[in-house]
Scaffold this motif. Structure first.
Motif, PDB file in Angstrom:
ATOM      1  N   HIS A 216      -7.034   0.796   2.832  1.00  0.00           N
ATOM      2  CA  HIS A 216      -7.005   1.716   1.693  1.00  0.00           C
ATOM      3  C   HIS A 216      -7.369   0.968   0.411  1.00  0.00           C
ATOM      4  O   HIS A 216      -6.913  -0.162   0.202  1.00  0.00           O
TER       5      HIS A 216
ATOM      6  N   CYS B 178       0.040   3.077   3.679  1.00  0.00           N
ATOM      7  CA  CYS B 178       0.448   2.516   4.986  1.00  0.00           C
ATOM      8  C   CYS B 178       1.445   1.364   4.834  1.00  0.00           C
ATOM      9  O   CYS B 178       1.858   0.785   5.836  1.00  0.00           O
TER      10      CYS B 178
ATOM     11  N   CYS C 129       0.844  -1.199   0.000  1.00  0.00           N
ATOM     12  CA  CYS C 129       0.000   0.000   0.000  1.00  0.00           C
ATOM     13  C   CYS C 129       0.881   1.252   0.000  1.00  0.00           C
ATOM     14  O   CYS C 129       1.770   1.383   0.837  1.00  0.00           O
TER      15      CYS C 129
END
Ligand code: ZN
Length: 274
Positions: A35, A14, A11
């Motif tokens: 996300h 994060c 990601c």
């Protein structure tokens, strides 16, 4: 984008690993905030930060695609693929893949993730992967901050794109290889002779890795004859000279029907320490 390539991703927000929803339309991270990133219609992902999408324009991408599809650089693509065949290369990253000509030719018998800042480039690359059914997957992102897991890849390819050594090293497995290509000293001399009175030789890439070990260096020299003013212009637009050549000099190319020029590529293979 196949599951092997999804597993390589992380990601961009994060840094958690990613998976795909059951309907196959969304890629989402396993982090606490989940996300989500939609797959574009052509199958690629937009995983870049605020600057992503500022790469090559559609016009530049179209010109390069026309030129490369005509096969003028096929020998370079074949040579890179031959080198890959001699290395562990089940999972490969093409860093700065542009419109994916080389990437899709690599992605036969191996999984290749192509990353580029240019939305237009990635869009064409992903469409081509679908058409040709290659094992390439594509994402818009910066080379200097790639949405890719640590130590995930057997090899990284960097053809004429900026070398982000630290980032390439992060995503390579221990002992993984970086194949880097730059213009050799006589590259496009035929083109430069038309444009300039005193064409100079190219110097070696200034951004070669400093922490990885060089395991191979190879020079590929050949000659091509580019047919037609459109193709000559397309070649010219791919070069760094395009932006620093005055109008009078540019016009010299428009008077040509064919252009014969040397191609000269420096190919380097580096290995990350174990
Ligand atoms: Zn996340």
């Amino acid at each position: 984008m196949n599951h092997t390539i999804i597993k390589l991703l992380r990601c961009p927000v994060c840094q958690s690993s990613m998976n795909v929803t059951d309907d196959g339309r969304v890629c989402r991270c396993r982090g606490p905030r989940t996300h989500c990133f939609d797959f574009a219609r052509s199958g690629h992902l937009h995983l870049g930060g605020p600057h992503a999408g500022e790469g090559d324009t559609k016009e530049a991408v179209l010109a390069r695609r026309a030129f490369l599809d005509a096969g003028y650089y096929r020998q370079l693509s074949d040579t890179v693929n031959e080198i890959l065949d001699t290395l562990p290369s089940a999972t490969v990253l093409d860093a700065g893949c542009g419109e994916g000509y080389y990437t899709n030719r690599m992605a036969v018998g191996r999984d290749v993730l192509g990353i580029d800042l240019s939305r237009a480039g990635i869009e064409y690359a992903a469409r081509r992967a679908k058409q040709l059914q290659t094992r390439a997957g594509f994402a818009v992102a910066s080379l200097f901050s790639m949405p890719v897991q640590n130590a995930a890849l057997d090899a990284v390819i960097n053809l004429f794109a900026p070398c982000a050594e630290e980032e390439f090293s992060r995503v390579l497995k221990p002992g993984g290889h970086l194949i880097l290509v730059g213009a050799g000293e006589r590259h496009l001399m035929g083109l430069k002779k038309v444009l300039y009175e005193n064409p100079y030789f190219n110097s070696t890439r200034a951004d070669l890795p400093t922490k990885m070990k060089t395991v191979m260096q190879k020079r590929l020299q050949t000659e091509i004859t580019v047919e037609g003013v459109q193709m000559i212009r397309a070649l010219f637009s791919m070069t760094p000279y395009y932006w620093r050549t005055c109008e009078t000099d540019r016009a010299k190319l428009d008077r040509l029907d064919t252009l014969t020029t040397e191609l000269d590529f420096d190919i380097f293979v580096f290995r990350k320490g174990i």
